[in-house]
Design a protein around this motif. Sequence first.
Motif, PDB file in Angstrom:
ATOM      1  N   ALA A 182       0.830  -1.203   0.000  1.00  0.00           N
ATOM      2  CA  ALA A 182       0.000   0.000   0.000  1.00  0.00           C
ATOM      3  C   ALA A 182       0.862   1.250   0.000  1.00  0.00           C
ATOM      4  CB  ALA A 182      -0.918  -0.010   1.229  1.00  0.00           C
ATOM      5  N   LEU A 183       1.991   1.214   0.715  1.00  0.00           N
ATOM      6  CA  LEU A 183       2.872   2.378   0.739  1.00  0.00           C
ATOM      7  C   LEU A 183       3.493   2.640  -0.634  1.00  0.00           C
ATOM      8  CD1 LEU A 183       4.342   4.584   2.356  1.00  0.00           C
ATOM      9  CD2 LEU A 183       6.087   2.873   2.935  1.00  0.00           C
ATOM     10  N   LEU A 184       3.935   1.589  -1.316  1.00  0.00           N
ATOM     11  CA  LEU A 184       4.527   1.759  -2.650  1.00  0.00           C
ATOM     12  C   LEU A 184       3.500   2.240  -3.659  1.00  0.00           C
ATOM     13  CD1 LEU A 184       6.861  -1.371  -2.864  1.00  0.00           C
ATOM     14  CD2 LEU A 184       7.513   1.017  -2.479  1.00  0.00           C
ATOM     15  N   ASP A 185       2.261   1.764  -3.533  1.00  0.00           N
ATOM     16  CA  ASP A 185       1.214   2.230  -4.441  1.00  0.00           C
ATOM     17  C   ASP A 185       0.981   3.725  -4.268  1.00  0.00           C
ATOM     18  OD1 ASP A 185       0.921  -0.267  -5.459  1.00  0.00           O
ATOM     19  OD2 ASP A 185      -0.799  -0.816  -4.182  1.00  0.00           O
ATOM     20  N   CYS A 186       1.044   4.199  -3.036  1.00  0.00           N
ATOM     21  CA  CYS A 186       0.827   5.629  -2.796  1.00  0.00           C
ATOM     22  C   CYS A 186       2.031   6.472  -3.218  1.00  0.00           C
ATOM     23  CB  CYS A 186       0.516   5.866  -1.311  1.00  0.00           C
ATOM     24  SG  CYS A 186      -1.036   5.149  -0.757  1.00  0.00           S
ATOM     25  N   LEU A 187       3.226   5.901  -3.039  1.00  0.00           N
ATOM     26  CA  LEU A 187       4.440   6.653  -3.385  1.00  0.00           C
ATOM     27  C   LEU A 187       4.809   6.538  -4.866  1.00  0.00           C
ATOM     28  CD1 LEU A 187       6.747   5.852  -0.340  1.00  0.00           C
ATOM     29  CD2 LEU A 187       5.422   7.912  -0.763  1.00  0.00           C
ATOM     30  N   GLY A 188       4.172   5.593  -5.587  1.00  0.00           N
ATOM     31  CA  GLY A 188       4.527   5.376  -7.004  1.00  0.00           C
ATOM     32  C   GLY A 188       4.431   6.623  -7.853  1.00  0.00           C
ATOM     33  N   PRO A 189       3.287   7.332  -7.859  1.00  0.00           N
ATOM     34  CA  PRO A 189       3.189   8.553  -8.682  1.00  0.00           C
ATOM     35  C   PRO A 189       4.245   9.592  -8.325  1.00  0.00           C
ATOM     36  CG  PRO A 189       1.024   7.808  -7.988  1.00  0.00           C
ATOM     37  CD  PRO A 189       2.011   6.992  -7.225  1.00  0.00           C
ATOM     38  N   GLU A 190       4.571   9.712  -7.056  1.00  0.00           N
ATOM     39  CA  GLU A 190       5.560  10.694  -6.662  1.00  0.00           C
ATOM     40  C   GLU A 190       6.950  10.294  -7.106  1.00  0.00           C
ATOM     41  OE1 GLU A 190       4.765  13.553  -5.361  1.00  0.00           O
ATOM     42  OE2 GLU A 190       2.642  13.041  -5.232  1.00  0.00           O
TER      43      GLU A 190
END
Length: 392
Positions: free
Chosen positions: A380-388
């Motif tokens: 979940a953390l990587l999914d949220c940080l992916g666009p950034e």
Amino acid sequence: SSRQTDGSKVQRPSTTQQGGMPAVAHQQYTAAGSDVSTVKQLELVRDILRAVQGLTGRYCSFNPASTAGNPATSGPGVLIAPHDQLKLQLGYRTLMHELGELGFLYRRVLAAIQSGRSPHTGSVRQALCAALGEEVTDFYRLMAVLEAQLATPQPTPGADETDVAGSYLSLRRLQLWLAEPMRRMRFLAVLVDGCANRVGGDLAGRVWAASKIGDPLASSYATRILHQMCVPLFDMIRRWVFEGVLEDPACEFFIVPSSTNTSSNRDLWRDAYRIEPAKLPPFINAELAATILRAGKSINFLRDACNDARWVQEWAPGASEAAAELGYGQLPVLERVVSSAGQRVDARLMAVLQSSGELDKHCQAVRRYLLLGQGDFVVALLDCLGPELNKL
């Protein structure tokens, strides 16, 4: 007479009367009834025997206001016929007042016993009234013995008492016979007054407190009564611990249904039952009460939430036999029995939860979630940080 230092005389009352009694005091004594009695002592004894059994006699009666209300504010409870109707020696009149008190106390105790015969009365109070009834039964036996002694004639004035066959009754002898019943009835009257408006464990606690006073006789009376009162109380404990049944129509038991949440989806473990401190007897400590509460809650949880009523029905009859004869004075045994029953029920509850409730799987899922064992948090953390991160 004697002289003062200035020569004047000081007049002192004459002491020429009987026993050196001052003339003024002797006149008051005579006016109060020191003259020869006009009633035979046998009639007085017979009248007092009626009075001590709570019956109105010819010369001794009771004040209805004092008997039914507060004796401290309603006047004397025992009424003796006035001097113009009954000429008695002052000692005899005083003795009749003292012995009549026993009948006054007996009427108060009897009223408390009769009030406990209502069908709406709780089982603990009914046990109290039954115990009081047994104490009164002993009093009846003594009255039968004294009534039988009335047939023995009293010696005539001036005759040798050793010439009289058998035991006869006089007011003085009656006073000796009734000394112990008077002491017991005083204690019982005080006890029933202190137990008014009390129920269940609170009622048993009041009698328990009376058993801890310094008077050994009063303590023995209270302990004997408490043993009988604890029979229904310990029966409630036994049914709750081994069957999970709360049968308490008079609201006497210290475990009560919780009224904070009565909905159908309430938590059967946290919201179903609780301890009512005001109904907890002082001879059951808080730790033992909590163990009793937990044992019954576990059985209810097994039956209602886990659908394991069959095991409860098979286990309860045999297990409850160990506590069938428990009563007051066996609290250490009660603690061991309750603790053993609680451990047995807890073990069964854990077995049911592990088998049918898949408790192990639930615990493993919680462990993986809390300790990030599945990596869900990282994903979940990587999914949220992916666009950034893609902007870099």
